[in-house]
Design a protein around this motif. Structure first.
Motif, PDB file in Angstrom:
ATOM      1  N   GLU A  15       0.842  -1.208   0.000  1.00  0.00           N
ATOM      2  CA  GLU A  15       0.000   0.000   0.000  1.00  0.00           C
ATOM      3  C   GLU A  15       0.873   1.253   0.000  1.00  0.00           C
ATOM      4  N   ARG A  16       1.975   1.206   0.725  1.00  0.00           N
ATOM      5  CA  ARG A  16       2.888   2.353   0.775  1.00  0.00           C
ATOM      6  C   ARG A  16       3.469   2.650  -0.610  1.00  0.00           C
ATOM      7  N   ASP A  17       3.900   1.604  -1.324  1.00  0.00           N
ATOM      8  CA  ASP A  17       4.443   1.820  -2.667  1.00  0.00           C
ATOM      9  C   ASP A  17       3.349   2.280  -3.627  1.00  0.00           C
ATOM     10  N   TRP A  18       2.125   1.754  -3.471  1.00  0.00           N
ATOM     11  CA  TRP A  18       0.998   2.219  -4.296  1.00  0.00           C
ATOM     12  C   TRP A  18       0.816   3.734  -4.107  1.00  0.00           C
ATOM     13  N   ASP A  19       0.778   4.173  -2.847  1.00  0.00           N
ATOM     14  CA  ASP A  19       0.576   5.597  -2.558  1.00  0.00           C
ATOM     15  C   ASP A  19       1.720   6.438  -3.117  1.00  0.00           C
ATOM     16  N   ARG A  20       2.932   5.969  -2.959  1.00  0.00           N
ATOM     17  CA  ARG A  20       4.096   6.698  -3.474  1.00  0.00           C
ATOM     18  C   ARG A  20       4.051   6.797  -5.004  1.00  0.00           C
ATOM     19  N   ALA A  21       3.711   5.698  -5.661  1.00  0.00           N
ATOM     20  CA  ALA A  21       3.650   5.697  -7.127  1.00  0.00           C
ATOM     21  C   ALA A  21       2.520   6.590  -7.631  1.00  0.00           C
ATOM     22  N   ALA A  94      12.735   7.007 -21.954  1.00  0.00           N
ATOM     23  CA  ALA A  94      12.578   7.981 -20.871  1.00  0.00           C
ATOM     24  C   ALA A  94      13.731   8.975 -20.779  1.00  0.00           C
ATOM     25  N   ASP A  95      13.366  10.165 -20.300  1.00  0.00           N
ATOM     26  CA  ASP A  95      14.357  11.204 -19.990  1.00  0.00           C
ATOM     27  C   ASP A  95      14.851  11.059 -18.553  1.00  0.00           C
ATOM     28  N   ALA A  96      14.144  10.278 -17.766  1.00  0.00           N
ATOM     29  CA  ALA A  96      14.532   9.931 -16.400  1.00  0.00           C
ATOM     30  C   ALA A  96      13.756   8.679 -16.015  1.00  0.00           C
ATOM     31  N   VAL A  97      14.299   7.924 -15.073  1.00  0.00           N
ATOM     32  CA  VAL A  97      13.643   6.712 -14.585  1.00  0.00           C
ATOM     33  C   VAL A  97      13.485   6.843 -13.077  1.00  0.00           C
ATOM     34  N   ILE A  98      12.244   6.657 -12.618  1.00  0.00           N
ATOM     35  CA  ILE A  98      11.957   6.627 -11.182  1.00  0.00           C
ATOM     36  C   ILE A  98      11.492   5.218 -10.843  1.00  0.00           C
ATOM     37  N   VAL A  99      12.193   4.587  -9.913  1.00  0.00           N
ATOM     38  CA  VAL A  99      11.884   3.229  -9.482  1.00  0.00           C
ATOM     39  C   VAL A  99      11.209   3.309  -8.117  1.00  0.00           C
ATOM     40  N   VAL A 100      10.019   2.713  -8.004  1.00  0.00           N
ATOM     41  CA  VAL A 100       9.282   2.687  -6.742  1.00  0.00           C
ATOM     42  C   VAL A 100       9.122   1.232  -6.319  1.00  0.00           C
ATOM     43  N   GLY A 101       9.635   0.885  -5.149  1.00  0.00           N
ATOM     44  CA  GLY A 101       9.523  -0.492  -4.681  1.00  0.00           C
ATOM     45  C   GLY A 101      10.541  -1.396  -5.344  1.00  0.00           C
ATOM     46  N   VAL A 121      18.571   8.246 -12.699  1.00  0.00           N
ATOM     47  CA  VAL A 121      17.852   7.106 -12.135  1.00  0.00           C
ATOM     48  C   VAL A 121      17.613   7.415 -10.656  1.00  0.00           C
ATOM     49  N   VAL A 122      16.333   7.465 -10.297  1.00  0.00           N
ATOM     50  CA  VAL A 122      15.934   7.815  -8.937  1.00  0.00           C
ATOM     51  C   VAL A 122      15.206   6.630  -8.331  1.00  0.00           C
ATOM     52  N   GLN A 123      15.533   6.307  -7.099  1.00  0.00           N
ATOM     53  CA  GLN A 123      14.917   5.177  -6.420  1.00  0.00           C
ATOM     54  C   GLN A 123      14.152   5.677  -5.201  1.00  0.00           C
ATOM     55  N   LEU A 124      12.905   5.206  -5.086  1.00  0.00           N
ATOM     56  CA  LEU A 124      12.049   5.545  -3.959  1.00  0.00           C
ATOM     57  C   LEU A 124      11.643   4.238  -3.284  1.00  0.00           C
ATOM     58  N   GLY A 125      12.349   3.895  -2.209  1.00  0.00           N
ATOM     59  CA  GLY A 125      12.113   2.616  -1.543  1.00  0.00           C
ATOM     60  C   GLY A 125      12.670   1.463  -2.358  1.00  0.00           C
ATOM     61  N   ILE A 140      22.841   6.030  -8.379  1.00  0.00           N
ATOM     62  CA  ILE A 140      21.405   5.951  -8.115  1.00  0.00           C
ATOM     63  C   ILE A 140      21.076   7.015  -7.071  1.00  0.00           C
ATOM     64  N   VAL A 141      20.119   7.869  -7.384  1.00  0.00           N
ATOM     65  CA  VAL A 141      19.695   8.896  -6.440  1.00  0.00           C
ATOM     66  C   VAL A 141      18.577   8.316  -5.588  1.00  0.00           C
ATOM     67  N   HIS A 142      18.723   8.357  -4.287  1.00  0.00           N
ATOM     68  CA  HIS A 142      17.712   7.820  -3.374  1.00  0.00           C
ATOM     69  C   HIS A 142      16.841   8.962  -2.871  1.00  0.00           C
ATOM     70  N   ALA A 143      15.546   8.862  -3.142  1.00  0.00           N
ATOM     71  CA  ALA A 143      14.593   9.900  -2.754  1.00  0.00           C
ATOM     72  C   ALA A 143      13.863   9.496  -1.480  1.00  0.00           C
ATOM     73  N   THR A 144      13.366  10.498  -0.776  1.00  0.00           N
ATOM     74  CA  THR A 144      12.660  10.247   0.483  1.00  0.00           C
ATOM     75  C   THR A 144      11.148  10.200   0.314  1.00  0.00           C
ATOM     76  N   ASP A 145      10.630  10.835  -0.731  1.00  0.00           N
ATOM     77  CA  ASP A 145       9.189  10.863  -0.973  1.00  0.00           C
ATOM     78  C   ASP A 145       8.960  11.200  -2.447  1.00  0.00           C
ATOM     79  N   PRO A 146       7.709  11.139  -2.915  1.00  0.00           N
ATOM     80  CA  PRO A 146       7.444  11.394  -4.336  1.00  0.00           C
ATOM     81  C   PRO A 146       7.905  12.768  -4.832  1.00  0.00           C
TER      82      PRO A 146
END
Length: 157
Positions: A15-21, A94-101, A121-125, A140-146
């Protein structure tokens, strides 16, 4: 030409990854980006729904050769018949890639994007990738939130 951002993640997610995505998709659409995803459930569906809720355009790059399993929030559906090799199409469009989960397919998208070395390339979780000495892999850039993830792409600096 519109900025294109891939949002990658597992077809089955928390559910957390769903909300973030979902929020990531909404924020990207709010900035006028075209969202590219794998076109199925989980993180892909959440990002697509978020983007569509903000009036955005969503391109689904499907592994199958037909559109029968396409998600309902896709604006454009591209059946490829490539199976998981479609991940290469997603990251190179893509011009950027965001990975969630995290999942094996998600890890392959992250690896393909890092290997190409041409977009942020940005990673969220999700899963963490370490080198043989146990250190996080550079680049890899690690993000804290969307919001941080969208900003970390560097596309709107």
């Amino acid at each position: 030409m519109a900025v294109q951002v891939a949002v990658c993640g597992p077809a089955e997610c928390t559910e957390r990854d769903w909300d973030r995505a979902h929020e990531t998709g909404r924020l990207l659409a709010g900035r006028g980006a075209v969202l590219i995803c794998g076109g199925h459930g989980g993180v892909m569906a959440a990002a697509a729904a978020g983007a569509r809720s903000a009036g955005g355009t969503v391109v689904g790059v499907l592994p199958a050769a037909d559109r029968s399993a396409a998600g309902p929030d896709l604006s454009v559906v591209l059946p490829t018949g490539l199976g998981q090799a479609r991940n290469n199409v997603i990251v190179h469009a893509a011009d950027a890639v965001i990975v969630v989960g995290g999942s094996w397919g998600t890890l392959s998208e992250l690896a393909l994007a890092m290997r190409a070395g041409r977009v942020p390339v940005v990673q969220l979780g999700g899963w963490l990738v370490h080198d043989e000495d146990g250190r996080p892999v550079a680049g890899i850039v690690h993000a804290t939130d969307p919001a941080d993830a969208v900003q970390a792409t560097g596309l709107w600096q």
